[in-house]
Design an enzyme around this catalytic site. Sequence first.
Site, short mmCIF file in Angstrom:
data_model
loop_
_atom_site.label_atom_id
_atom_site.label_comp_id
_atom_site.label_asym_id
_atom_site.label_seq_id
_atom_site.Cartn_x
_atom_site.Cartn_y
_atom_site.Cartn_z
N LYS A 140 -15.99 -5.94 29.37
CA LYS A 140 -14.61 -6.34 29.68
C LYS A 140 -13.85 -5.13 30.22
O LYS A 140 -14.02 -4.01 29.71
CB LYS A 140 -13.94 -6.85 28.39
CG LYS A 140 -12.54 -7.43 28.59
CD LYS A 140 -11.98 -8.00 27.27
CE LYS A 140 -10.63 -8.67 27.50
NZ LYS A 140 -10.05 -9.22 26.25
N SER A 169 -8.14 -14.11 26.62
CA SER A 169 -8.16 -13.21 27.75
C SER A 169 -9.54 -12.78 28.21
O SER A 169 -9.70 -12.34 29.35
CB SER A 169 -7.34 -11.96 27.42
OG SER A 169 -8.00 -11.18 26.44
N SER A 229 -8.58 -14.14 21.85
CA SER A 229 -9.15 -13.81 23.17
C SER A 229 -10.66 -13.70 23.24
O SER A 229 -11.22 -13.59 24.33
CB SER A 229 -8.56 -12.49 23.68
OG SER A 229 -7.26 -12.69 24.16
#
Lengths: 95, 493
Positions: B78, B158, B182
Amino acid sequence: MSVDEKTVRRIAHLARIAVTDAEVPHLQGELNAILDFVEQLGEVDVEGVEPMTSVTPMVMKKRADAVTDGGYPDKIVANAPMSEDDFFMVPKVVE
Amino acid sequence: MTDLTDLSLAEAREGLKARRFSATELTRAHLAAMEKAEALNAYVLATPDKALAMAAESDRRIAAGEAGPLEGIPLGVKDLFATEGVRTTACSAILDDFRPPYESTVTRQLWCDGAVMLGKLNNDEFAMGSSNETSAFGPVVNPWRRNGSDTKLVPGGSSGGSAAAVAARLCLGATATDTGGSIRQPAAFTGTVGIKPTYGRCSRWGIVAFASSLDQAGPIARTVRDSAILLSSMAGHDPKDTTSADLPVPDFEAAVTRGVKGLRIGIPKEYRLDGMPAEIEALWQKGAEWLKAAGAEIVEVSLPHTKYALPAYYIVAPAEASSNLARYDGVRYGLRVPGKDIVEMYEKTRAAGFGREVKRRIMIGTYVLSAGYYDAYYLRAQKVRTLIKRDFEQAYASGVDAILAPATPSSAFGLGEKADASPVEMYLNDVFTVTVNMAGLPGIAVPAGLDAQGLPLGLQLIGRPFDEETLFAAGQVIEDAAGRMALPEAWWA
Protein backbone atom coordinates in the site's frame (compact mmCIF):
# COMPACT_ATOMS: atom_id res chain seq x y z
CA MET A 1 -24.03 23.42 16.69
CA SER A 2 -23.49 24.57 13.14
CA VAL A 3 -20.93 26.77 11.44
CA ASP A 4 -21.54 29.95 9.43
CA GLU A 5 -19.49 31.22 6.49
CA LYS A 6 -17.30 33.33 8.71
CA THR A 7 -16.45 30.32 10.88
CA VAL A 8 -15.63 28.24 7.79
CA ARG A 9 -13.13 30.90 6.74
CA ARG A 10 -11.66 31.04 10.23
CA ILE A 11 -11.25 27.22 10.38
CA ALA A 12 -9.67 27.20 6.92
CA HIS A 13 -7.19 29.84 8.03
CA LEU A 14 -6.40 27.93 11.25
CA ALA A 15 -5.84 24.82 9.12
CA ARG A 16 -3.72 26.87 6.67
CA ILE A 17 -5.85 25.88 3.68
CA ALA A 18 -6.72 28.63 1.19
CA VAL A 19 -10.40 28.55 0.21
CA THR A 20 -12.07 30.46 -2.63
CA ASP A 21 -15.37 32.32 -2.19
CA ALA A 22 -17.06 29.68 -4.33
CA GLU A 23 -15.87 26.85 -2.07
CA VAL A 24 -17.11 28.33 1.19
CA PRO A 25 -20.86 27.58 0.93
CA HIS A 26 -20.10 24.04 -0.22
CA LEU A 27 -17.71 23.41 2.67
CA GLN A 28 -20.18 24.94 5.06
CA GLY A 29 -22.85 22.45 3.99
CA GLU A 30 -20.52 19.46 4.28
CA LEU A 31 -19.11 20.49 7.64
CA ASN A 32 -22.59 21.06 9.01
CA ALA A 33 -23.71 17.63 7.77
CA ILE A 34 -20.83 16.05 9.70
CA LEU A 35 -21.47 18.18 12.80
CA ASP A 36 -25.16 17.22 12.65
CA PHE A 37 -24.16 13.58 12.56
CA VAL A 38 -21.86 13.79 15.58
CA GLU A 39 -24.47 15.76 17.54
CA GLN A 40 -26.01 12.46 18.75
CA LEU A 41 -23.07 12.04 21.15
CA GLY A 42 -24.90 14.58 23.30
CA GLU A 43 -27.34 11.81 24.29
CA VAL A 44 -24.64 9.74 25.98
CA ASP A 45 -24.29 10.02 29.73
CA VAL A 46 -20.56 10.56 30.23
CA GLU A 47 -20.79 11.69 33.83
CA GLY A 48 -17.75 10.39 35.72
CA VAL A 49 -16.26 8.66 32.64
CA GLU A 50 -12.53 9.13 32.08
CA PRO A 51 -11.60 10.24 28.56
CA MET A 52 -9.52 7.62 26.79
CA THR A 53 -5.85 8.49 26.55
CA SER A 54 -4.43 5.10 25.59
CA VAL A 55 -6.35 2.32 23.87
CA THR A 56 -4.13 -0.45 25.23
CA PRO A 57 -2.93 -0.22 28.81
CA MET A 58 0.78 0.30 28.42
CA VAL A 59 3.52 2.34 29.96
CA MET A 60 5.40 4.27 27.33
CA LYS A 61 8.93 3.00 27.02
CA LYS A 62 11.66 5.53 27.35
CA ARG A 63 15.00 5.12 25.69
CA ALA A 64 18.35 6.38 26.88
CA ASP A 65 18.81 10.07 26.15
CA ALA A 66 21.57 9.47 23.65
CA VAL A 67 22.20 10.38 20.03
CA THR A 68 21.66 7.15 18.07
CA ASP A 69 21.05 8.40 14.56
CA GLY A 70 21.82 11.28 12.25
CA GLY A 71 24.78 12.87 10.54
CA TYR A 72 23.29 12.91 7.06
CA PRO A 73 21.82 16.36 6.37
CA ASP A 74 21.96 15.70 2.62
CA LYS A 75 19.44 12.89 3.04
CA ILE A 76 17.22 15.08 5.23
CA VAL A 77 16.94 17.83 2.62
CA ALA A 78 16.94 15.53 -0.41
CA ASN A 79 13.14 15.77 -0.81
CA ALA A 80 12.87 19.50 -0.07
CA PRO A 81 11.25 21.65 -2.77
CA MET A 82 14.00 24.23 -2.15
CA SER A 83 17.25 23.89 -0.19
CA GLU A 84 20.70 25.40 -0.06
CA ASP A 85 23.79 24.21 1.81
CA ASP A 86 21.69 21.59 3.63
CA PHE A 87 19.19 24.21 4.82
CA PHE A 88 15.48 24.29 3.98
CA MET A 89 14.67 27.50 2.10
CA VAL A 90 11.49 29.42 2.98
CA PRO A 91 10.16 32.89 2.15
CA LYS A 92 11.50 35.63 4.42
CA VAL A 93 9.72 35.46 7.82
CA VAL A 94 11.57 38.18 9.79
CA GLU A 95 11.65 41.76 8.54
CA MET B 1 1.25 -26.49 -14.39
CA THR B 2 -1.53 -24.10 -13.34
CA ASP B 3 -0.93 -20.41 -13.71
CA LEU B 4 1.52 -19.37 -11.00
CA THR B 5 -0.61 -16.34 -10.10
CA ASP B 6 -3.54 -18.64 -9.16
CA LEU B 7 -1.61 -20.21 -6.30
CA SER B 8 -2.25 -19.24 -2.71
CA LEU B 9 0.73 -17.84 -0.85
CA ALA B 10 1.09 -21.10 1.10
CA GLU B 11 0.98 -23.15 -2.14
CA ALA B 12 3.58 -20.87 -3.76
CA ARG B 13 5.78 -21.27 -0.70
CA GLU B 14 5.59 -25.07 -1.10
CA GLY B 15 6.29 -24.84 -4.83
CA LEU B 16 9.37 -22.71 -4.27
CA LYS B 17 10.62 -25.02 -1.55
CA ALA B 18 10.16 -28.07 -3.78
CA ARG B 19 11.88 -26.15 -6.66
CA ARG B 20 8.89 -26.67 -8.95
CA PHE B 21 9.46 -23.08 -10.10
CA SER B 22 11.87 -20.31 -9.21
CA ALA B 23 11.22 -17.03 -7.43
CA THR B 24 12.12 -15.31 -10.69
CA GLU B 25 9.46 -17.27 -12.60
CA LEU B 26 6.88 -16.54 -9.91
CA THR B 27 7.72 -12.84 -9.96
CA ARG B 28 7.67 -12.66 -13.77
CA ALA B 29 4.20 -14.26 -13.82
CA HIS B 30 2.92 -11.55 -11.49
CA LEU B 31 4.62 -8.72 -13.36
CA ALA B 32 2.99 -9.97 -16.57
CA ALA B 33 -0.43 -10.10 -14.88
CA MET B 34 0.07 -6.55 -13.58
CA GLU B 35 0.88 -5.28 -17.06
CA LYS B 36 -2.39 -6.66 -18.38
CA ALA B 37 -4.46 -5.28 -15.51
CA GLU B 38 -3.97 -1.56 -15.91
CA ALA B 39 -7.75 -1.16 -16.28
CA LEU B 40 -8.07 -1.93 -12.57
CA ASN B 41 -5.65 0.87 -11.57
CA ALA B 42 -4.63 -1.19 -8.53
CA TYR B 43 -0.94 -0.28 -8.70
CA VAL B 44 0.18 3.34 -8.69
CA LEU B 45 3.79 2.32 -9.26
CA ALA B 46 5.22 -0.96 -10.56
CA THR B 47 8.81 -1.73 -9.57
CA PRO B 48 9.71 -4.57 -11.96
CA ASP B 49 13.47 -4.02 -11.84
CA LYS B 50 13.51 -4.08 -8.07
CA ALA B 51 11.19 -7.10 -8.04
CA LEU B 52 13.40 -9.10 -10.39
CA ALA B 53 16.55 -8.17 -8.46
CA MET B 54 14.91 -9.25 -5.19
CA ALA B 55 13.64 -12.47 -6.81
CA ALA B 56 17.15 -13.27 -8.10
CA GLU B 57 18.46 -12.79 -4.55
CA SER B 58 15.72 -15.12 -3.30
CA ASP B 59 16.69 -17.77 -5.83
CA ARG B 60 20.29 -17.48 -4.69
CA ARG B 61 19.28 -17.84 -1.03
CA ILE B 62 17.00 -20.81 -1.81
CA ALA B 63 19.86 -22.51 -3.65
CA ALA B 64 22.18 -21.80 -0.72
CA GLY B 65 19.67 -23.22 1.78
CA GLU B 66 19.22 -19.82 3.43
CA ALA B 67 15.56 -19.23 2.55
CA GLY B 68 13.50 -17.04 4.86
CA PRO B 69 9.86 -17.69 5.81
CA LEU B 70 8.59 -15.58 2.86
CA GLU B 71 11.42 -16.30 0.47
CA GLY B 72 10.52 -15.38 -3.11
CA ILE B 73 6.88 -14.45 -2.34
CA PRO B 74 5.79 -11.45 -4.49
CA LEU B 75 3.80 -8.85 -2.57
CA GLY B 76 2.21 -5.47 -3.22
CA VAL B 77 2.65 -2.58 -0.80
CA LYS B 78 0.00 0.00 0.00
CA ASP B 79 1.37 3.42 -0.92
CA LEU B 80 1.05 4.48 2.72
CA PHE B 81 4.20 2.50 3.64
CA ALA B 82 7.50 4.32 3.19
CA THR B 83 9.74 2.32 0.87
CA GLU B 84 13.35 3.39 0.69
CA GLY B 85 14.17 5.19 -2.55
CA VAL B 86 10.77 4.22 -4.04
CA ARG B 87 8.14 6.93 -4.51
CA THR B 88 5.69 7.01 -1.61
CA THR B 89 2.74 9.37 -1.87
CA ALA B 90 -0.17 8.14 0.29
CA CYS B 91 -1.91 8.77 -3.06
CA SER B 92 -1.89 12.51 -2.37
CA ALA B 93 -0.66 15.22 -4.70
CA ILE B 94 0.89 16.97 -1.71
CA LEU B 95 3.62 14.33 -1.40
CA ASP B 96 4.42 14.82 -5.07
CA ASP B 97 7.50 12.73 -5.87
CA PHE B 98 8.54 11.97 -2.28
CA ARG B 99 11.22 9.29 -2.07
CA PRO B 100 11.73 8.20 1.53
CA PRO B 101 15.35 7.79 2.62
CA TYR B 102 14.12 5.01 4.96
CA GLU B 103 11.98 1.87 4.96
CA SER B 104 8.90 1.31 7.14
CA THR B 105 9.43 -1.31 9.85
CA VAL B 106 6.62 -3.55 8.55
CA THR B 107 7.95 -3.68 4.98
CA ARG B 108 11.55 -4.02 6.18
CA GLN B 109 10.51 -7.12 8.12
CA LEU B 110 8.83 -8.56 5.02
CA TRP B 111 11.94 -8.05 2.89
CA CYS B 112 14.15 -9.48 5.67
CA ASP B 113 11.99 -12.62 5.53
CA GLY B 114 12.64 -12.89 1.78
CA ALA B 115 9.51 -11.34 0.23
CA VAL B 116 9.68 -9.60 -3.16
CA MET B 117 8.19 -6.14 -3.77
CA LEU B 118 6.14 -5.85 -6.98
CA GLY B 119 5.13 -2.21 -6.54
CA LYS B 120 3.02 0.33 -4.67
CA LEU B 121 -0.74 -0.03 -4.41
CA ASN B 122 -3.47 2.55 -4.78
CA ASN B 123 -5.46 3.77 -1.77
CA ASP B 124 -7.77 6.57 -0.74
CA GLU B 125 -5.78 9.78 -0.24
CA PHE B 126 -4.10 9.53 3.19
CA ALA B 127 -6.31 6.45 3.75
CA MET B 128 -9.36 8.71 4.07
CA GLY B 129 -12.21 7.01 2.27
CA SER B 130 -14.22 3.83 1.93
CA SER B 131 -14.25 3.41 -1.86
CA ASN B 132 -10.74 4.28 -3.08
CA GLU B 133 -12.29 7.17 -5.02
CA THR B 134 -10.39 9.91 -3.17
CA SER B 135 -6.97 8.81 -4.53
CA ALA B 136 -4.98 11.42 -6.46
CA PHE B 137 -4.23 8.60 -8.94
CA GLY B 138 -7.91 7.98 -9.64
CA PRO B 139 -10.19 5.19 -8.45
CA VAL B 140 -9.45 1.48 -8.35
CA VAL B 141 -11.90 -0.84 -10.12
CA ASN B 142 -13.12 -3.93 -8.28
CA PRO B 143 -12.26 -7.14 -10.20
CA TRP B 144 -15.72 -8.42 -9.23
CA ARG B 145 -18.76 -7.41 -11.30
CA ARG B 146 -22.46 -8.00 -10.80
CA ASN B 147 -23.91 -11.01 -12.66
CA GLY B 148 -24.38 -10.12 -16.32
CA SER B 149 -23.30 -6.51 -15.84
CA ASP B 150 -20.18 -4.57 -16.77
CA THR B 151 -20.86 -1.69 -14.37
CA LYS B 152 -17.61 -0.74 -12.65
CA LEU B 153 -17.72 -1.29 -8.90
CA VAL B 154 -15.53 0.14 -6.16
CA PRO B 155 -13.18 -2.25 -4.31
CA GLY B 156 -13.85 -0.47 -1.01
CA GLY B 157 -11.24 1.55 0.79
CA SER B 158 -9.00 2.82 1.88
CA SER B 159 -6.88 -0.24 1.02
CA GLY B 160 -8.73 -0.64 -2.31
CA GLY B 161 -5.60 -1.24 -4.39
CA SER B 162 -4.40 -3.92 -1.97
CA ALA B 163 -7.74 -5.75 -1.98
CA ALA B 164 -8.22 -5.49 -5.77
CA ALA B 165 -4.67 -6.65 -6.51
CA VAL B 166 -4.99 -9.66 -4.22
CA ALA B 167 -8.41 -10.63 -5.64
CA ALA B 168 -7.23 -10.17 -9.25
CA ARG B 169 -4.10 -12.28 -8.69
CA LEU B 170 -1.70 -9.33 -9.19
CA CYS B 171 0.22 -10.34 -6.04
CA LEU B 172 0.07 -13.20 -3.53
CA GLY B 173 -0.67 -10.83 -0.66
CA ALA B 174 -0.47 -7.16 0.18
CA THR B 175 0.16 -4.82 3.06
CA ALA B 176 -2.71 -2.60 4.11
CA THR B 177 -3.71 -0.32 6.96
CA ASP B 178 -6.94 0.06 8.92
CA THR B 179 -8.03 3.17 10.83
CA GLY B 180 -11.82 2.63 10.75
CA GLY B 181 -12.25 -0.42 8.53
CA SER B 182 -9.76 0.17 5.71
CA ILE B 183 -8.53 -3.45 5.67
CA ARG B 184 -11.75 -5.30 6.50
CA GLN B 185 -14.23 -3.39 4.33
CA PRO B 186 -12.23 -3.72 1.05
CA ALA B 187 -11.46 -7.36 1.91
CA ALA B 188 -15.22 -7.98 2.23
CA PHE B 189 -15.91 -6.16 -1.07
CA THR B 190 -13.37 -8.27 -2.99
CA GLY B 191 -13.78 -11.73 -1.49
CA THR B 192 -10.41 -11.61 0.23
CA VAL B 193 -9.25 -12.05 3.82
CA GLY B 194 -8.09 -9.00 5.76
CA ILE B 195 -7.01 -8.76 9.37
CA LYS B 196 -6.54 -5.64 11.44
CA PRO B 197 -4.45 -6.80 14.36
CA THR B 198 -4.61 -5.41 17.90
CA TYR B 199 -3.41 -1.82 18.22
CA GLY B 200 0.31 -2.09 18.94
CA ARG B 201 0.82 -5.49 17.27
CA CYS B 202 2.52 -3.98 14.19
CA SER B 203 4.88 -1.04 14.26
CA ARG B 204 3.49 2.16 12.77
CA TRP B 205 6.98 3.49 12.10
CA GLY B 206 7.37 4.60 8.50
CA ILE B 207 3.63 4.40 7.73
CA VAL B 208 2.12 7.73 6.67
CA ALA B 209 0.12 8.78 9.74
CA PHE B 210 -3.64 9.40 9.56
CA ALA B 211 -5.03 8.96 13.11
CA SER B 212 -2.26 7.66 15.32
CA SER B 213 -4.41 6.18 18.10
CA LEU B 214 -6.41 4.14 15.56
CA ASP B 215 -4.02 3.27 12.69
CA GLN B 216 -2.82 -0.33 12.44
CA ALA B 217 -1.10 -2.24 9.65
CA GLY B 218 -2.22 -5.69 8.57
CA PRO B 219 -2.28 -7.99 5.56
CA ILE B 220 -4.85 -8.71 2.85
CA ALA B 221 -4.56 -12.18 1.31
CA ARG B 222 -6.64 -14.80 -0.47
CA THR B 223 -6.91 -17.29 2.42
CA VAL B 224 -6.96 -17.20 6.20
CA ARG B 225 -3.72 -19.18 6.29
CA ASP B 226 -2.01 -16.72 3.92
CA SER B 227 -3.03 -13.81 6.11
CA ALA B 228 -1.65 -15.59 9.18
CA ILE B 229 1.66 -16.22 7.41
CA LEU B 230 1.95 -12.56 6.44
CA LEU B 231 0.99 -11.19 9.85
CA SER B 232 3.70 -13.32 11.49
CA SER B 233 6.30 -11.46 9.44
CA MET B 234 4.72 -8.01 9.79
CA ALA B 235 4.14 -8.05 13.56
CA GLY B 236 6.52 -7.52 16.44
CA HIS B 237 7.90 -4.95 18.83
CA ASP B 238 9.76 -1.99 17.38
CA PRO B 239 11.68 0.45 19.58
CA LYS B 240 11.01 3.15 16.95
CA ASP B 241 7.27 3.07 17.72
CA THR B 242 6.58 3.75 21.39
CA THR B 243 3.03 2.39 21.01
CA SER B 244 4.18 -0.95 19.61
CA ALA B 245 3.61 -3.74 22.10
CA ASP B 246 6.62 -5.52 23.55
CA LEU B 247 5.06 -8.96 23.37
CA PRO B 248 6.22 -12.13 21.63
CA VAL B 249 4.61 -12.81 18.24
CA PRO B 250 2.72 -16.14 18.41
CA ASP B 251 2.89 -18.71 15.63
CA PHE B 252 -0.21 -17.41 13.85
CA GLU B 253 -0.10 -20.08 11.17
CA ALA B 254 -0.27 -22.84 13.79
CA ALA B 255 -3.50 -21.28 15.12
CA VAL B 256 -5.25 -21.64 11.76
CA THR B 257 -6.08 -25.33 12.26
CA ARG B 258 -6.93 -25.06 15.95
CA GLY B 259 -10.72 -25.14 15.44
CA VAL B 260 -13.37 -23.54 17.64
CA LYS B 261 -14.47 -26.49 19.78
CA GLY B 262 -15.43 -25.22 23.21
CA LEU B 263 -15.16 -21.53 22.29
CA ARG B 264 -17.96 -19.09 23.05
CA ILE B 265 -18.82 -16.77 20.20
CA GLY B 266 -20.84 -13.66 20.95
CA ILE B 267 -23.48 -12.20 18.66
CA PRO B 268 -23.92 -8.50 19.46
CA LYS B 269 -27.58 -7.64 19.24
CA GLU B 270 -26.85 -3.93 18.62
CA TYR B 271 -25.29 -4.81 15.25
CA ARG B 272 -28.74 -5.72 13.93
CA LEU B 273 -29.42 -2.42 12.19
CA ASP B 274 -32.72 -1.09 10.95
CA GLY B 275 -32.92 -1.52 7.22
CA MET B 276 -30.09 -4.04 7.10
CA PRO B 277 -30.36 -6.09 3.87
CA ALA B 278 -31.91 -9.52 4.50
CA GLU B 279 -28.94 -11.15 2.75
CA ILE B 280 -26.51 -9.73 5.30
CA GLU B 281 -28.71 -10.87 8.17
CA ALA B 282 -29.01 -14.37 6.63
CA LEU B 283 -25.25 -14.63 6.09
CA TRP B 284 -24.59 -13.62 9.66
CA GLN B 285 -26.99 -16.32 10.86
CA LYS B 286 -25.27 -18.85 8.61
CA GLY B 287 -21.88 -17.89 10.03
CA ALA B 288 -23.14 -18.54 13.55
CA GLU B 289 -24.47 -21.94 12.46
CA TRP B 290 -21.13 -22.87 10.87
CA LEU B 291 -19.27 -22.04 14.06
CA LYS B 292 -21.82 -23.93 16.13
CA ALA B 293 -21.52 -26.98 13.89
CA ALA B 294 -17.74 -26.85 14.45
CA GLY B 295 -18.24 -27.03 18.20
CA ALA B 296 -18.55 -23.42 19.34
CA GLU B 297 -21.24 -22.16 21.67
CA ILE B 298 -23.18 -19.16 20.35
CA VAL B 299 -24.36 -16.58 22.86
CA GLU B 300 -25.96 -13.18 22.52
CA VAL B 301 -23.95 -10.26 23.87
CA SER B 302 -24.74 -6.60 24.29
CA LEU B 303 -22.50 -3.73 23.17
CA PRO B 304 -24.84 -0.86 24.08
CA HIS B 305 -22.67 2.02 22.82
CA THR B 306 -22.24 0.62 19.30
CA LYS B 307 -24.29 3.36 17.61
CA TYR B 308 -22.03 6.05 19.04
CA ALA B 309 -18.81 4.59 17.66
CA LEU B 310 -19.12 6.15 14.22
CA PRO B 311 -19.93 9.70 15.39
CA ALA B 312 -17.16 9.50 18.03
CA TYR B 313 -14.78 8.27 15.34
CA TYR B 314 -15.64 11.27 13.15
CA ILE B 315 -14.38 13.53 15.91
CA VAL B 316 -11.33 11.58 17.09
CA ALA B 317 -9.96 10.58 13.67
CA PRO B 318 -10.22 14.04 12.03
CA ALA B 319 -8.78 15.65 15.17
CA GLU B 320 -5.71 13.43 15.00
CA ALA B 321 -5.52 13.83 11.23
CA SER B 322 -5.54 17.63 11.47
CA SER B 323 -2.48 17.42 13.73
CA ASN B 324 -0.68 14.72 11.75
CA LEU B 325 -1.22 16.44 8.42
CA ALA B 326 0.08 19.78 9.70
CA ARG B 327 3.51 18.55 8.58
CA TYR B 328 2.63 19.02 4.89
CA ASP B 329 3.68 22.62 4.62
CA GLY B 330 5.70 22.80 1.42
CA VAL B 331 8.99 23.19 3.28
CA ARG B 332 10.63 19.82 3.88
CA TYR B 333 9.16 17.58 1.18
CA GLY B 334 6.46 17.37 -1.43
CA LEU B 335 4.59 20.05 -3.26
CA ARG B 336 5.23 23.78 -2.80
CA VAL B 337 3.12 26.56 -4.25
CA PRO B 338 4.84 29.95 -3.82
CA GLY B 339 3.10 32.79 -1.96
CA LYS B 340 3.87 36.37 -1.04
CA ASP B 341 4.81 35.30 2.49
CA ILE B 342 5.20 32.03 4.35
CA VAL B 343 1.55 31.82 5.50
CA GLU B 344 0.29 32.31 1.97
CA MET B 345 2.75 29.66 0.81
CA TYR B 346 1.36 27.20 3.37
CA GLU B 347 -2.23 28.00 2.47
CA LYS B 348 -1.74 27.77 -1.27
CA THR B 349 0.36 24.61 -1.02
CA ARG B 350 -2.21 22.84 1.14
CA ALA B 351 -5.13 24.08 -0.99
CA ALA B 352 -3.49 22.67 -4.13
CA GLY B 353 -2.06 19.50 -2.61
CA PHE B 354 -4.95 18.08 -0.57
CA GLY B 355 -8.09 16.62 -2.12
CA ARG B 356 -11.62 17.46 -1.02
CA GLU B 357 -12.16 14.67 1.50
CA VAL B 358 -8.80 15.34 3.16
CA LYS B 359 -9.50 19.08 3.43
CA ARG B 360 -12.92 18.36 4.89
CA ARG B 361 -11.46 16.12 7.57
CA ILE B 362 -8.62 18.49 8.43
CA MET B 363 -11.15 21.29 8.84
CA ILE B 364 -13.50 19.23 11.02
CA GLY B 365 -10.50 18.20 13.13
CA THR B 366 -9.31 21.79 13.40
CA TYR B 367 -12.79 22.89 14.47
CA VAL B 368 -13.33 20.24 17.16
CA LEU B 369 -9.93 20.98 18.66
CA SER B 370 -10.32 24.77 18.55
CA ALA B 371 -10.75 26.92 21.65
CA GLY B 372 -14.27 26.75 23.03
CA TYR B 373 -15.22 23.50 21.27
CA TYR B 374 -12.62 21.07 22.60
CA ASP B 375 -14.69 19.95 25.63
CA ALA B 376 -17.98 19.69 23.78
CA TYR B 377 -16.57 17.60 20.95
CA TYR B 378 -13.15 16.06 21.44
CA LEU B 379 -13.25 15.42 25.20
CA ARG B 380 -16.79 14.02 25.01
CA ALA B 381 -15.82 11.75 22.10
CA GLN B 382 -12.85 10.38 24.08
CA LYS B 383 -15.20 9.63 26.99
CA VAL B 384 -17.58 7.83 24.64
CA ARG B 385 -14.59 5.90 23.37
CA THR B 386 -13.92 4.69 26.92
CA LEU B 387 -17.53 3.45 27.07
CA ILE B 388 -17.21 1.64 23.73
CA LYS B 389 -14.12 -0.16 24.93
CA ARG B 390 -15.84 -0.99 28.24
CA ASP B 391 -18.70 -2.66 26.33
CA PHE B 392 -16.22 -5.07 24.76
CA GLU B 393 -14.37 -5.64 28.04
CA GLN B 394 -17.64 -6.60 29.72
CA ALA B 395 -18.54 -8.99 26.89
CA TYR B 396 -15.16 -10.68 27.10
CA ALA B 397 -15.30 -10.76 30.91
CA SER B 398 -18.58 -12.67 30.63
CA GLY B 399 -16.65 -15.50 28.98
CA VAL B 400 -16.97 -14.74 25.28
CA ASP B 401 -13.85 -15.63 23.25
CA ALA B 402 -14.71 -13.75 20.05
CA ILE B 403 -17.57 -11.80 18.53
CA LEU B 404 -19.19 -12.50 15.16
CA ALA B 405 -20.64 -9.64 13.10
CA PRO B 406 -21.11 -8.67 9.47
CA ALA B 407 -18.11 -6.92 7.90
CA THR B 408 -20.08 -4.36 5.87
CA PRO B 409 -23.70 -3.23 5.58
CA SER B 410 -23.76 -4.02 1.81
CA SER B 411 -21.76 -5.56 -1.00
CA ALA B 412 -19.59 -3.41 -3.32
CA PHE B 413 -21.36 -0.41 -4.84
CA GLY B 414 -20.86 1.31 -8.18
CA LEU B 415 -18.09 3.77 -8.96
CA GLY B 416 -19.41 7.30 -8.47
CA GLU B 417 -22.68 5.99 -7.03
CA LYS B 418 -22.23 7.91 -3.78
CA ALA B 419 -20.55 10.95 -5.33
CA ASP B 420 -23.45 13.31 -4.74
CA ALA B 421 -24.39 11.91 -1.36
CA SER B 422 -23.56 13.62 1.91
CA PRO B 423 -20.11 12.60 3.23
CA VAL B 424 -21.93 10.93 6.12
CA GLU B 425 -23.50 8.34 3.80
CA MET B 426 -20.05 7.14 2.76
CA TYR B 427 -18.97 7.05 6.40
CA LEU B 428 -21.80 4.59 7.20
CA ASN B 429 -19.86 1.91 5.31
CA ASP B 430 -17.67 1.54 8.37
CA VAL B 431 -20.51 1.07 10.86
CA PHE B 432 -19.50 -2.54 11.70
CA THR B 433 -15.74 -2.05 11.60
CA VAL B 434 -15.08 1.25 13.34
CA THR B 435 -15.95 0.04 16.86
CA VAL B 436 -12.97 -2.30 16.68
CA ASN B 437 -10.51 0.54 16.02
CA MET B 438 -12.07 2.65 18.75
CA ALA B 439 -11.45 -0.20 21.21
CA GLY B 440 -8.01 -1.15 19.80
CA LEU B 441 -9.11 -4.77 19.23
CA PRO B 442 -8.17 -7.23 16.48
CA GLY B 443 -10.73 -7.92 13.74
CA ILE B 444 -10.68 -10.19 10.70
CA ALA B 445 -12.93 -10.13 7.63
CA VAL B 446 -13.41 -13.49 5.92
CA PRO B 447 -15.37 -14.08 2.69
CA ALA B 448 -18.51 -16.03 3.52
CA GLY B 449 -20.59 -16.12 0.36
CA LEU B 450 -22.04 -14.25 -2.61
CA ASP B 451 -25.13 -12.07 -2.67
CA ALA B 452 -27.94 -12.39 -5.24
CA GLN B 453 -25.95 -10.18 -7.64
CA GLY B 454 -22.96 -12.53 -7.44
CA LEU B 455 -20.85 -10.20 -5.31
CA PRO B 456 -18.80 -11.31 -2.31
CA LEU B 457 -19.94 -10.68 1.25
CA GLY B 458 -17.76 -11.00 4.32
CA LEU B 459 -18.17 -11.84 7.97
CA GLN B 460 -16.13 -10.23 10.69
CA LEU B 461 -14.72 -11.77 13.84
CA ILE B 462 -13.61 -9.49 16.66
CA GLY B 463 -11.16 -10.79 19.26
CA ARG B 464 -9.75 -10.03 22.68
CA PRO B 465 -6.70 -7.77 22.74
CA PHE B 466 -3.67 -9.63 21.33
CA ASP B 467 -5.69 -12.77 20.62
CA GLU B 468 -5.44 -12.81 16.83
CA GLU B 469 -4.95 -16.57 17.07
CA THR B 470 -8.63 -17.19 17.91
CA LEU B 471 -9.59 -15.06 14.90
CA PHE B 472 -7.45 -17.18 12.57
CA ALA B 473 -8.92 -20.38 14.07
CA ALA B 474 -12.53 -19.21 13.75
CA GLY B 475 -11.85 -17.55 10.38
CA GLN B 476 -10.61 -20.87 9.00
CA VAL B 477 -13.84 -22.56 10.14
CA ILE B 478 -15.84 -19.97 8.17
CA GLU B 479 -13.55 -20.34 5.14
CA ASP B 480 -13.91 -24.14 5.22
CA ALA B 481 -17.68 -23.97 5.58
CA ALA B 482 -18.19 -21.27 2.94
CA GLY B 483 -15.78 -22.88 0.51
CA ARG B 484 -12.87 -20.94 -0.90
CA MET B 485 -14.08 -17.89 -2.78
CA ALA B 486 -13.98 -18.49 -6.53
CA LEU B 487 -11.63 -15.96 -8.11
CA PRO B 488 -13.27 -13.45 -10.42
CA GLU B 489 -12.89 -14.16 -14.11
CA ALA B 490 -10.07 -12.03 -15.54
CA TRP B 491 -12.24 -9.73 -17.70
CA TRP B 492 -9.65 -6.96 -17.40
CA ALA B 493 -6.75 -8.87 -18.96
